[in-house]
Design an enzyme around this catalytic site. Structure first.
Site, PDB file in Angstrom:
ATOM      1  N   GLY A 120      37.383  -5.990  35.218  1.00 50.03           N
ATOM      2  CA  GLY A 120      36.174  -5.300  35.689  1.00 50.03           C
ATOM      3  C   GLY A 120      34.947  -5.604  34.857  1.00 50.03           C
ATOM      4  O   GLY A 120      34.660  -6.763  34.522  1.00 50.03           O
ATOM      5  N   ASP A 123      47.448   0.575  23.376  1.00 45.40           N
ATOM      6  CA  ASP A 123      46.980   1.724  24.159  1.00 45.40           C
ATOM      7  C   ASP A 123      46.073   2.519  23.234  1.00 45.40           C
ATOM      8  O   ASP A 123      46.545   3.186  22.306  1.00 45.40           O
ATOM      9  CB  ASP A 123      48.181   2.564  24.617  1.00 45.40           C
ATOM     10  CG  ASP A 123      47.738   3.715  25.523  1.00 45.40           C
ATOM     11  OD1 ASP A 123      46.582   4.183  25.370  1.00 45.40           O
ATOM     12  OD2 ASP A 123      48.532   4.147  26.366  1.00 45.40           O
ATOM     13  N   ASN A 125      34.371  -0.126  25.727  1.00 45.10           N
ATOM     14  CA  ASN A 125      34.212  -0.203  27.187  1.00 45.10           C
ATOM     15  C   ASN A 125      35.333   0.494  27.961  1.00 45.10           C
ATOM     16  O   ASN A 125      35.098   1.031  29.042  1.00 45.10           O
ATOM     17  CB  ASN A 125      34.141  -1.690  27.577  1.00 45.10           C
ATOM     18  CG  ASN A 125      34.369  -1.914  29.064  1.00 45.10           C
ATOM     19  OD1 ASN A 125      33.487  -1.668  29.885  1.00 45.10           O
ATOM     20  ND2 ASN A 125      35.568  -2.364  29.419  1.00 45.10           N
ATOM     21  N   TYR A 172      34.851  13.540  34.456  1.00 42.25           N
ATOM     22  CA  TYR A 172      34.244  12.247  34.103  1.00 42.25           C
ATOM     23  C   TYR A 172      32.815  12.437  33.588  1.00 42.25           C
ATOM     24  O   TYR A 172      32.430  11.873  32.556  1.00 42.25           O
ATOM     25  CB  TYR A 172      34.261  11.349  35.347  1.00 42.25           C
ATOM     26  CG  TYR A 172      33.751   9.947  35.136  1.00 42.25           C
ATOM     27  CD1 TYR A 172      34.479   9.012  34.407  1.00 42.25           C
ATOM     28  CD2 TYR A 172      32.542   9.540  35.690  1.00 42.25           C
ATOM     29  CE1 TYR A 172      34.023   7.713  34.232  1.00 42.25           C
ATOM     30  CE2 TYR A 172      32.069   8.243  35.523  1.00 42.25           C
ATOM     31  CZ  TYR A 172      32.815   7.329  34.795  1.00 42.25           C
ATOM     32  OH  TYR A 172      32.359   6.050  34.629  1.00 42.25           O
ATOM     33  N   ILE A 199      28.241  -0.504  40.624  1.00 36.16           N
ATOM     34  CA  ILE A 199      28.407  -1.923  40.302  1.00 36.16           C
ATOM     35  C   ILE A 199      29.476  -2.512  41.215  1.00 36.16           C
ATOM     36  O   ILE A 199      30.510  -1.896  41.466  1.00 36.16           O
ATOM     37  CB  ILE A 199      28.834  -2.102  38.824  1.00 36.16           C
ATOM     38  CG1 ILE A 199      27.883  -1.356  37.865  1.00 36.16           C
ATOM     39  CG2 ILE A 199      28.906  -3.584  38.475  1.00 36.16           C
ATOM     40  CD1 ILE A 199      26.456  -1.832  37.827  1.00 36.16           C
ATOM     41  N   THR A 204      32.388  -4.258  41.675  1.00 41.40           N
ATOM     42  CA  THR A 204      33.588  -4.783  41.025  1.00 41.40           C
ATOM     43  C   THR A 204      34.645  -4.965  42.111  1.00 41.40           C
ATOM     44  O   THR A 204      34.464  -4.507  43.240  1.00 41.40           O
ATOM     45  CB  THR A 204      34.127  -3.804  39.964  1.00 41.40           C
ATOM     46  OG1 THR A 204      34.426  -2.564  40.610  1.00 41.40           O
ATOM     47  CG2 THR A 204      33.138  -3.557  38.850  1.00 41.40           C
ATOM     48  N   MET A 259      37.239  -3.401  42.429  1.00 37.11           N
ATOM     49  CA  MET A 259      37.697  -2.084  42.864  1.00 37.11           C
ATOM     50  C   MET A 259      36.712  -1.460  43.871  1.00 37.11           C
ATOM     51  O   MET A 259      37.116  -0.997  44.933  1.00 37.11           O
ATOM     52  CB  MET A 259      37.847  -1.177  41.652  1.00 37.11           C
ATOM     53  CG  MET A 259      38.875  -0.104  41.883  1.00 37.11           C
ATOM     54  SD  MET A 259      38.929   1.157  40.641  1.00 37.11           S
ATOM     55  CE  MET A 259      38.173   0.476  39.218  1.00 37.11           C
TER      56      MET A 259
HETATM   57  N1  LIG Z   1      32.940   0.086  37.583  1.00 37.55           N
HETATM   58  C1  LIG Z   1      31.821   0.793  37.645  1.00 37.55           C
HETATM   59  O1  LIG Z   1      31.105   0.722  38.635  1.00 37.55           O
HETATM   60  C2  LIG Z   1      31.408   1.666  36.476  1.00 37.55           C
HETATM   61  C3  LIG Z   1      30.255   2.455  36.582  1.00 37.55           C
HETATM   62  C4  LIG Z   1      29.872   3.248  35.495  1.00 37.55           C
HETATM   63  C5  LIG Z   1      30.614   3.220  34.330  1.00 37.55           C
HETATM   64  N2  LIG Z   1      31.732   2.444  34.263  1.00 37.55           N
HETATM   65  C6  LIG Z   1      32.473   2.454  32.992  1.00 37.55           C
HETATM   66  O2  LIG Z   1      32.653   1.104  32.579  1.00 37.55           O
HETATM   67  C7  LIG Z   1      33.878   0.981  31.878  1.00 37.55           C
HETATM   68  C8  LIG Z   1      34.732  -0.099  32.531  1.00 37.55           C
HETATM   69  O3  LIG Z   1      34.939   0.266  33.875  1.00 37.55           O
HETATM   70  P1  LIG Z   1      35.731  -0.676  34.910  1.00 37.55           P
HETATM   71  O4  LIG Z   1      35.426  -0.171  36.265  1.00 37.55           O
HETATM   72  O5  LIG Z   1      35.464  -2.100  34.589  1.00 37.55           O
HETATM   73  O6  LIG Z   1      37.229  -0.261  34.548  1.00 37.55           O
HETATM   74  P2  LIG Z   1      38.621  -0.957  34.930  1.00 37.55           P
HETATM   75  O7  LIG Z   1      39.518   0.160  35.324  1.00 37.55           O
HETATM   76  O8  LIG Z   1      38.429  -2.108  35.873  1.00 37.55           O
HETATM   77  O9  LIG Z   1      39.074  -1.528  33.534  1.00 37.55           O
HETATM   78  C9  LIG Z   1      39.341  -0.645  32.495  1.00 37.55           C
HETATM   79  C10 LIG Z   1      39.840  -1.440  31.334  1.00 37.55           C
HETATM   80  O10 LIG Z   1      40.141  -0.518  30.292  1.00 37.55           O
HETATM   81  C11 LIG Z   1      41.457  -0.757  29.817  1.00 37.55           C
HETATM   82  N3  LIG Z   1      42.082   0.492  29.450  1.00 37.55           N
HETATM   83  C12 LIG Z   1      42.171   1.618  30.188  1.00 37.55           C
HETATM   84  N4  LIG Z   1      42.866   2.547  29.510  1.00 37.55           N
HETATM   85  C13 LIG Z   1      43.219   1.984  28.323  1.00 37.55           C
HETATM   86  C14 LIG Z   1      43.955   2.417  27.204  1.00 37.55           C
HETATM   87  N5  LIG Z   1      44.480   3.637  27.149  1.00 37.55           N
HETATM   88  N6  LIG Z   1      44.127   1.575  26.169  1.00 37.55           N
HETATM   89  C15 LIG Z   1      43.610   0.326  26.206  1.00 37.55           C
HETATM   90  N7  LIG Z   1      42.898  -0.137  27.237  1.00 37.55           N
HETATM   91  C16 LIG Z   1      42.707   0.675  28.290  1.00 37.55           C
HETATM   92  C17 LIG Z   1      42.205  -1.383  30.977  1.00 37.55           C
HETATM   93  O11 LIG Z   1      43.283  -2.153  30.472  1.00 37.55           O
HETATM   94  C18 LIG Z   1      41.112  -2.225  31.614  1.00 37.55           C
HETATM   95  O12 LIG Z   1      41.049  -3.458  30.961  1.00 37.55           O
HETATM   96  C19 LIG Z   1      34.532   2.362  31.894  1.00 37.55           C
HETATM   97  O13 LIG Z   1      34.224   3.033  30.703  1.00 37.55           O
HETATM   98  C20 LIG Z   1      33.864   3.028  33.086  1.00 37.55           C
HETATM   99  O14 LIG Z   1      33.877   4.430  32.983  1.00 37.55           O
HETATM  100  C21 LIG Z   1      32.155   1.680  35.303  1.00 37.55           C
END
Ligand SMILES: NC(=O)c1ccc[n+]([C@@H]2O[C@H](COP(=O)([O-])OP(=O)(O)OC[C@H]3O[C@@H](n4cnc5c(N)ncnc54)[C@H](O)[C@@H]3O)[C@@H](O)[C@H]2O)c1
Length: 238
Positions: A12, A51, A77, A141, A174, A176, A178
């Site tokens: 992501g 983790d 992140n 959240y 964003i 992504t 997902m």
């Molecule tokens: N995707 C969005 O649109 C969006 C918007 C606002 C904020 N965010 C924030 O950006 C960040 C990344 O979001 P994303 O959508 O890319 O997430 P994602 O779910 O695609 O990826 C999350 C990543 O964090 C890692 N992770 C999760 N729990 C973990 C743990 N316990 N130990 C180690 N690694 C762990 C996972 O392995 C993965 O690589 C997050 O903090 C999210 O809250 C995302």
């Protein structure tokens, strides 16, 4: 060569951040629970399978520091979302959201400053527009991401004396894998969201990565304690 650690840097938004730092010549260490999409980054990246919710004192930072001698940049992140209104969130779920999004980040900030006191450095914490405003059905959240902004400001104030800066990025909607997967099934919802975004479209993971990179870089040498929205103007209104 400078070193950056990016938690969740294999998927992501984190994947784009890893690519951005790699492109700038950084040695990138990704901390995540599994491989994810790390193969997309080539063989220049070190994966630490940890983790971070279990690693209570963020010892992974000491491991990397012992290996590299310095961690120039830490990007906190990794995070999780929970799409539920406050009355549907039980105590265990709330604790899980806070534990990963806040407590693990708190521990990482403390450990990082302790390790880099003599060398300086930069932390970038990933919050959300939910750190700046309420979002529907996301009470846990939003609580967590708002705490990230407070943590960021506190670390900025305390760590500045060591030449360490701490800033946050607050991504909005964003594109992504997902969000695409969810909204492909519901194009009307995507249109509705885009109509509410002043810039008119979802952002790209690269937009967030560029903001993270800027805040970590010397270009932002006098920027400390900010929570920078990367949301096409969503959080400031329409
Ligand atoms: N995707 C969005 O649109 C969006 C918007 C606002 C904020 N965010 C924030 O950006 C960040 C990344 O979001 P994303 O959508 O890319 O997430 P994602 O779910 O695609 O990826 C999350 C990543 O964090 C890692 N992770 C999760 N729990 C973990 C743990 N316990 N130990 C180690 N690694 C762990 C996972 O392995 C993965 O690589 C997050 O903090 C999210 O809250 C995302």
């Amino acid at each position: 060569m400078k070193t950056a650690i990016i938690t969740g840097g294999n998927k992501g938004l984190g994947l784009a951040q890893s690519a951005r730092f790699l492109a700038a010549g950084y040695r990138v260490h990704v901390v995540a629970r599994s491989d994810g999409d790390i193969a997309k980054l080539g063989d220049q990246v070190r994966l630490h399978q940890v983790d971070i919710a279990e690693d209570k004192n963020a010892d992974y930072l000491s491991t990397v520091h012992a290996e590299t001698g310095a961690i120039d940049v830490l990007v906190n992140n990794a995070g999780m979302h929970l799409k539920k209104p406050v009355w549907d969130v039980d105590a265990e779920e709330f604790a899980r959201v806070i534990d990963l999004n806040v407590r693990a980040m708190f521990a990482a900030c403390g450990r990082y400053v302790d390790l880099q006191k003599e060398q300086g450095g930069a932390i970038v914490n990933i919050s959300s527009m939910g750190g700046l405003m309420a979002l529907p059905s996301a009470a846990a959240y939003v609580t967590a991401k708002t705490a990230v902004v407070g943590l960021t400001r506190s670390v900025a104030v305390d760590a500045a004396r060591f030449g360490i800066r701490c800033n946050a990025v607050c991504p909005g909607f964003i594109d992504t894998d997902m969000t695409r997967a969810v909204l492909e099934k519901d194009p009307a919802r995507r249109d509705k969201i885009e109509a509410r975004i002043p810039s008119g479209t979802f952002g790209l993971p690269e937009d967030v990565a560029n903001a993270v990179f800027y805040l970590a870089s010397d270009q932002a040498a006098y920027v400390n304690g900010v929570a920078l929205p990367v949301d096409g103007g969503y959080a400031v209104g329409f």
